[in-house]
Each structure stands twice: as structure tokens, then as C-alpha cells.
Motif scaffolding. Structure first.
Motif, PDB file in Angstrom:
ATOM      1  N   ARG A 206      37.908  54.508 -35.065  1.00  0.00           N
ATOM      2  CA  ARG A 206      36.887  53.968 -34.163  1.00  0.00           C
ATOM      3  C   ARG A 206      37.185  54.363 -32.718  1.00  0.00           C
ATOM      4  NH1 ARG A 206      34.152  47.994 -33.933  1.00  0.00           N
ATOM      5  NH2 ARG A 206      32.190  48.768 -33.103  1.00  0.00           N
ATOM      6  N   SER A 207      38.442  54.481 -32.385  1.00  0.00           N
ATOM      7  CA  SER A 207      38.811  54.990 -31.064  1.00  0.00           C
ATOM      8  C   SER A 207      38.185  56.357 -30.842  1.00  0.00           C
ATOM      9  CB  SER A 207      40.345  55.083 -30.960  1.00  0.00           C
ATOM     10  OG  SER A 207      40.734  55.903 -29.889  1.00  0.00           O
ATOM     11  N   ALA A 208      38.289  57.216 -31.859  1.00  0.00           N
ATOM     12  CA  ALA A 208      37.704  58.557 -31.774  1.00  0.00           C
ATOM     13  C   ALA A 208      36.191  58.481 -31.603  1.00  0.00           C
ATOM     14  CB  ALA A 208      38.058  59.346 -33.035  1.00  0.00           C
ATOM     15  N   GLU A 209      35.544  57.616 -32.374  1.00  0.00           N
ATOM     16  CA  GLU A 209      34.086  57.488 -32.309  1.00  0.00           C
ATOM     17  C   GLU A 209      33.626  57.044 -30.924  1.00  0.00           C
ATOM     18  OE1 GLU A 209      33.526  56.042 -36.986  1.00  0.00           O
ATOM     19  OE2 GLU A 209      33.198  54.644 -35.334  1.00  0.00           O
ATOM     20  N   ILE A 210      34.294  56.015 -30.380  1.00  0.00           N
ATOM     21  CA  ILE A 210      33.864  55.469 -29.088  1.00  0.00           C
ATOM     22  C   ILE A 210      34.122  56.458 -27.959  1.00  0.00           C
ATOM     23  CG2 ILE A 210      34.242  53.610 -27.412  1.00  0.00           C
ATOM     24  CD1 ILE A 210      34.759  51.731 -29.776  1.00  0.00           C
ATOM     25  N   VAL A 211      35.277  57.129 -27.996  1.00  0.00           N
ATOM     26  CA  VAL A 211      35.569  58.117 -26.956  1.00  0.00           C
ATOM     27  C   VAL A 211      34.540  59.250 -27.006  1.00  0.00           C
ATOM     28  CG1 VAL A 211      37.206  59.904 -26.215  1.00  0.00           C
ATOM     29  CG2 VAL A 211      38.020  57.597 -26.731  1.00  0.00           C
ATOM     30  N   LYS A 215      32.104  60.081 -23.899  1.00  0.00           N
ATOM     31  CA  LYS A 215      32.169  61.390 -23.252  1.00  0.00           C
ATOM     32  C   LYS A 215      30.818  62.110 -23.318  1.00  0.00           C
ATOM     33  CE  LYS A 215      34.854  63.244 -21.493  1.00  0.00           C
ATOM     34  NZ  LYS A 215      34.989  63.241 -20.008  1.00  0.00           N
ATOM     35  N   LYS A 216      30.056  61.830 -24.350  1.00  0.00           N
ATOM     36  CA  LYS A 216      28.746  62.459 -24.503  1.00  0.00           C
ATOM     37  C   LYS A 216      27.722  61.884 -23.531  1.00  0.00           C
ATOM     38  CE  LYS A 216      25.083  63.330 -27.916  1.00  0.00           C
ATOM     39  NZ  LYS A 216      24.642  63.115 -29.323  1.00  0.00           N
ATOM     40  N   HIS A 217      27.802  60.577 -23.269  1.00  0.00           N
ATOM     41  CA  HIS A 217      26.729  59.907 -22.530  1.00  0.00           C
ATOM     42  C   HIS A 217      27.095  59.502 -21.097  1.00  0.00           C
ATOM     43  CE1 HIS A 217      23.965  59.603 -25.939  1.00  0.00           C
ATOM     44  NE2 HIS A 217      25.017  59.349 -26.685  1.00  0.00           N
ATOM     45  N   LEU A 218      28.386  59.476 -20.757  1.00  0.00           N
ATOM     46  CA  LEU A 218      28.790  59.044 -19.415  1.00  0.00           C
ATOM     47  C   LEU A 218      29.112  60.238 -18.531  1.00  0.00           C
ATOM     48  CD1 LEU A 218      31.192  56.080 -20.348  1.00  0.00           C
ATOM     49  CD2 LEU A 218      28.826  55.896 -19.573  1.00  0.00           C
ATOM     50  N   LYS A 219      28.835  60.084 -17.253  1.00  0.00           N
ATOM     51  CA  LYS A 219      29.138  61.154 -16.299  1.00  0.00           C
ATOM     52  C   LYS A 219      30.487  60.928 -15.608  1.00  0.00           C
ATOM     53  CE  LYS A 219      24.209  61.869 -15.247  1.00  0.00           C
ATOM     54  NZ  LYS A 219      23.705  60.691 -16.000  1.00  0.00           N
ATOM     55  N   VAL A 220      31.015  59.693 -15.675  1.00  0.00           N
ATOM     56  CA  VAL A 220      32.269  59.367 -14.992  1.00  0.00           C
ATOM     57  C   VAL A 220      33.446  59.496 -15.961  1.00  0.00           C
ATOM     58  CG1 VAL A 220      31.135  57.842 -13.342  1.00  0.00           C
ATOM     59  CG2 VAL A 220      32.001  56.901 -15.501  1.00  0.00           C
ATOM     60  N   PRO A 221      34.682  59.617 -15.444  1.00  0.00           N
ATOM     61  CA  PRO A 221      35.857  59.734 -16.316  1.00  0.00           C
ATOM     62  C   PRO A 221      36.035  58.502 -17.203  1.00  0.00           C
ATOM     63  CG  PRO A 221      36.399  60.345 -14.055  1.00  0.00           C
ATOM     64  CD  PRO A 221      35.027  59.752 -14.017  1.00  0.00           C
ATOM     65  N   VAL A 222      36.639  58.725 -18.370  1.00  0.00           N
ATOM     66  CA  VAL A 222      36.898  57.653 -19.335  1.00  0.00           C
ATOM     67  C   VAL A 222      38.398  57.472 -19.503  1.00  0.00           C
ATOM     68  CG1 VAL A 222      36.558  56.891 -21.729  1.00  0.00           C
ATOM     69  CG2 VAL A 222      34.741  58.152 -20.548  1.00  0.00           C
ATOM     70  N   ALA A 240      42.180  59.279 -29.195  1.00  0.00           N
ATOM     71  CA  ALA A 240      41.411  59.349 -27.951  1.00  0.00           C
ATOM     72  C   ALA A 240      41.661  60.664 -27.225  1.00  0.00           C
ATOM     73  CB  ALA A 240      41.775  58.165 -27.055  1.00  0.00           C
ATOM     74  N   ILE A 241      42.925  61.101 -27.190  1.00  0.00           N
ATOM     75  CA  ILE A 241      43.267  62.359 -26.510  1.00  0.00           C
ATOM     76  C   ILE A 241      42.597  63.541 -27.205  1.00  0.00           C
ATOM     77  CG2 ILE A 241      45.163  63.943 -25.959  1.00  0.00           C
ATOM     78  CD1 ILE A 241      46.978  61.431 -25.694  1.00  0.00           C
TER      79      ILE A 241
END
Length: 528
Positions: A206-211, A215-222, A240-241
């Protein structure tokens, strides 16, 4: 193009809070600060959370001085970060904008660069003021989405609900729920978004899914933040990495693992194998770690794990071939989203290095480790430890009745205390909620903000005496009294920073400031 990963070091705040009950003194911190200036961390979390309260309560130190001394030593080599509970700031009660404004301004003037802002209900309204003032005064607004999960219902509970015609709620905390919160925060002006997994309950898949979604929808760093308590931490950080996160939160070796975040040294090994660049100086970090070993021994009475990992320097120590293979296999499993394999390899790595085993009780209970230990402490104090299983079983119901709040400070403690109270009700033949706490009443009333699920008006009537939601009203706020200490003729709080301490921590700050002023008076005018 070489990919870079930024590291936020948590050692001096979340690390010591998670592992050593926030007992690091200024003298201990001063020993490592010269090295931190050269360590190359993107950011250092050094303040907020339990630090301001704890340094006054247990160490007799000034929280503002701690922040200022760290800034003086580190300069601009790394950004200094703090954790804030949105409208609750560092306390447990909501505050009006004038307090939030003064607090943000003084924090940034004292050296803070990044304020990580979260709300215990994921109510974006509750972080608006802090975001506004942090940015107004030149700080970076890091808005955190609190990861939480829906209550687990046993087969028996599902059958009972079906037989009585009650449908169990549909899942609330979906990936889309978290993305929606993140998008709202970005629209509010967030400079970065943190996935804040305060309980360590976010599994790697789920970490992979959320990251990927962020990353697909946000313009700011995660940024990704987690803990190792139930055994997901290292695997979820690696997931996540692999999936493109910009920043990860870590601790230095002797303050890592167990109840804390994963070790930066293990992240370093993974990244080196994947060709990901970390702008950190591992040689300097190794020097910090040598001091941390001494400090950990000094803090042994507060050590949550009582288990030191094996010494390890990733620059000079050769990893045995079979263990080195675990690193390679973990990376491969993360890339293929093979969660079970990834967990096996990461657990094998942690076992080899001597980090604590996963806490199966916390994993099974699906609650934060701190919430679990607080329940045990509360029941021990009451002499009713045998009620633990019943209290734990009541958490899903209490949480649902209260609008399904995420389990993070302060809501985790409110739900835990109420579950214990309800267990006592059952033991003594009383109706549930015979003794709701003031905090639980405020939560159900709506003073903490909007809950993820609306509270049943009939339940609110039973708990608060009214069916209507009553949000927090800042116009009712009254400043704390600031008396003159008569024997020395000075005011308890003499400047804005001291006034703010008094507002956030009334009893503790009163005691701390009085003692500070009396000590100063006796030093200036020694008794004849």
C-alpha cells in the motif's frame, strides 16, 4: 540522469521521543551538533511533538533555547523542522489564530525552516491557519496526511451485525481518501506533502500504491514517514523509494528501528545498490553514531527496546554474502510489488543486524504502539490490567461511535481512555459511556473538527446533551493568567515566547517559568 533522494533525519526529535521518552538533554544534543553541520541531511527534525513539554517537565530546560542553540550550531547546513498538530499546535486543545500566528512567527525567528503540520482528524480546515502563518513568515509548510485504517471486524461481529440488520460501514480510508486530502492541502499552499504513518501500520504494497498515486497527481515533493513497530517500516520505506518518493524520514543507527523509524545506514545500502544518490556524508554520520551510542547508554533507563543493534559502518564493514543477497532480493521484490517476499527479506536484514523483532501485539491490535502502552499504564494504575483484552476489543466500537477518527495524538489517547472507561462500565454492569471523558465529549461535540464519518446525532445527544454539532469557537478563548511572582517582583511570563509556553502548557510552563525566574533572582541577588 541520476536520481536523488533527500533524507530528513529524525534522531533529535521523533527518534529520541519514540525510543527514549524524549529525555535527551541539551548537553547531549550539543555533543553531536558540530557533526550535524557537515552531515548533509536535507532536513533535521529537532522540535515540536513532545519536545517542548518534555524539556520543561523532565529536564528543566527552555524549549525556545533548544531550537535557537541548534540553529546557531547547524546554521543553514540543514533545514530545521518541527512537528505541529495544526490548530492544536503542540498541545491538546484548539487555539485561536492570534496564538497560532505568534507561535509560527516566533518559531521561524528562532530558527525553524519547516513546519510539518497535521490534524488528528485529517480535517484540512484545522491546518489552514498554520499553513498561512508559516508561509507568511518565510517558513516551509509541510502538510501531513495521517495514514490510518478502518476498524477490523471479526467474523463474529459481521455475523452479529447481519443478524440484527446493521450494515457495517464501507471502507473510509481508501487510497483515494488520502489523495483527496493531499490535493486539498496542496491547493491550500502546501510546499510538500508527507505521508505520515505514525503507527507503522502502512504495509509496503500500500505504501507503493499511495506513493505512485501521490507522485502522479501532486506537483509538490512527497515525503514518507513511518515507524518499525509492527515490522513494516523498512520494507515500506524501500517500497516508497522504488516508487519515486522524494524524501524519506530516517534515524541514525543507534536511535533507529523498533518503535522508531528505519536506519539511514540501511537506506544508504539500498540506494547505493539502486544507483540513487544521497547527498549525505556517511563518514560524518558514523561519527554522530559513535556519540549516540554513548548517549543511548546514558538514557538506558528510558530505553524502550533494551536491545542494541550490532555495530555497523556501511563505508568500512563488509556485509556477508548471504545478507548482501537479502538486500538485492528485497529491491527486486519491491520492484515487482511482491509484499510477502519483501517483508521476509527486510525482516532477515533487521534480524541479522540485531534490530527488535516486529511487535505482533501492536500489529494484531492495529493501533499505535504508544496508544497500546498508554492503555497498559492506565490499567496498571487502576489495578485492572485484566481488562486490557476487553478494552482493546471495544476500540473499534468507540472509534466508530466517535466518527472514526484516525488514531494519532490526541485522538488516539482520547479513544484509548474511553475504551478503558467502557470496559469498566461493562465490568460493573453499567451502560456503555456512563463516564465519558471531557476530551471525548469535546470530540463528539465537534470541537476538534470534522470527523471522517458524521457522528450519529442520537449518540451525540447521549454524550453531549445536544444533537447538534458544535465546532470550536475561538471567540470563547481566554488567555492564561500571567501573575507577578510576588517574592521576586517579576511577571511569570516576561516576553511573547514565555506567554506562548504558558498558553500551550499552562501547568507545566507555570512551574518551569516560576522556577526559572526564582533561580535567576537568587543568582543575581544571592542571599546575604
Amino acid at each position: 540522469m541520476i536520481r536523488k533522494l533527500l533524507i530528513r533525519d529524525l534522531t533529535l526529535r521523533d527518534g529520541q521521543q519514540s525510543a527514549f521518552a524524549t529525555r535527551m538533554s541539551q548537553e547531549q544534543i550539543d555533543r553531536v551538533l558540530p557533526f550535524y553541520r557537515k552531515a548533509g541531511f536535507y532536513a533535521m527534525e529537532v522540535w515540536g511533538g513532545a519536545v517542548p513539554d518534555s524539556v520543561m517537565r523532565y529536564l528543566g530546560e527552555d524549549p525556545w533555547e533548544r531550537l535557537e542553540k541548534i540553529k546557531a550550531a547547524v546554521g543553514n547546513a540543514s533545514k530545521l523542522a518541527a512537528l505541529s498538530r495544526g490548530r492544536n499546535l503542540f498541545g491538546y486543545d484548539p487555539y485561536p489564530d492570534k496564538i497560532i500566528k505568534g507561535f509560527c512567527r516566533n518559531s521561524i525567528e528562532s530558527g525553524l525552516d519547516i513546519m510539518r503540520i497535521f490534524d488528528a482528524l485529517n480535517d484540512v480546515e484545522n491546518i489552514k491557519s498554520t499553513v498561512k502563518y508559516v508561509k507568511r513568515f518565510g517558513g516551509i509548510a509541510d502538510c501531513a496526511v495521517c495514514y490510518t485504517i478502518d476498524p477490523h471486524h471479526s467474523a463474529v461481529e459481521r455475523i452479529k451485525a447481519a443478524l440484527h440488520g446493521h450494515a457495517l460501514h464501507k471502507p473510509v480510508f481508501t487510497n483515494e481518501y488520502f489523495l483527496d486530502k493531499a490535493l486539498q492541502m496542496e491547493a491550500l499552499g502546501a510546499d510538500m506533502i508527507t505521508i505520515k504513518d505514525m503507527s507503522g501500520l502502512l504495509p509496503p504494497e500500500r505504501s507503493a500504491e499511495i506513493v505512485r498515486l501521490f507522485k502522479k497527481h501532486l506537483k509538490v515533493p512527497v515525503d514518507f514517514h513511518t515507524h518499525c513497530t509492527p515490522g513494516y517500516g523498512l520494507a515500506s520505506v524501500l517500497a516508497a523509494i522504488v516508487n519515486g518518493v522524494d524524501i524519506v524520514d530516517t534515524n541514525i543507527w543507534y536511535f533507529a528501528g523498533g518503535t522508531a523509524a528505519p536506519a539511514v545506514e540501511l537506506v544508504y545500502v539500498f540506494c547505493k545498490k539502486m544507483g540513487i544518490e544521497l547527498d549525505i556524508n556517511m563518514e560524518v554520520i558514523t561519527k554522530i553514531n559513535a556519540h549516540l551510542l554513548d548517549i543511548r547508554k546514558e538514557l538506558s533507563s528510558f530505553d524502550m527496546a533494551k536491545q542494541l543493534p550490532k555495530p555497523f559502518n556501511p563505508l568500512t564493514d563488509k556485509i556477508p554474502t548471504e545478507v548482501d543477497r537479502f538486500f538485492n532480493d528485497a529491491i527486486e521484490a519491491a520492484r515487482k510489488d511482491k509484499e510477502d517476499d519483501l517483508l521476509i527479506f527486510c525482516h532477515a536484514i533487521e534480524e541479522y543486524f540485531g534490530f527488535p523483532e516486529p511487535n505482533e501485539l501492536v500489529k494484531k491490535a492495529q493501533i499505535p504502539g504508544g496508544m497500546y502502552t498508554n492503555m497498559i499504564a492506565q490499567l496498571k494504575q487502576l489495578g485492572q490490567l485484566d481488562l486490557l483484552e476487553k478494552a482493546m476489543s471495544l476500540i473499534p466500537q468507540v472509534r466508530m461511535d466517535a466518527g472514526l477518527p484516525p488514531l494519532v495524538t490526541p485522538t488516539s489517547q482520547i479513544i484509548a481512555a474511553q475504551a478503558v472507561s467502557c470496559a469498566q462500565d461493562l465490568l460493573n454492569g453499567r451502560p456503555l459511556y456512563s463516564h465519558p471523558s471531557n476530551q471525548f465529549i469535546a470530540l463528539v461535540k465537534g470541537e476538534y473538527g470534522k470527523t471522517p464519518v458524521p457522528v450519529d446525532p442520537e449518540f451525540r445527544l447521549m454524550i453531549t446533551g445536544s444533537r447538534d454539532e458544535v465546532p470550536y469557537d475561538p471567540s470563547d478563548y481566554e488567555m492564561q493568567e500571567n501573575p507577578v511572582i510576588e517574592e521576586i517582583g517579576v511577571q511569570l511570563a516576561e516576553n511573547e515566547k514565555e506567554v506562548l509556553l504558558l498558553e500551550l502548557f499552562p501547568m507545566m510552563a507555570h512551574h518551569f517559568l516560576a522556577k526559572k525566574k526564582q533561580k535567576r533572582a537568587h543568582t543575581t541577588f544571592p542571599p546575604v
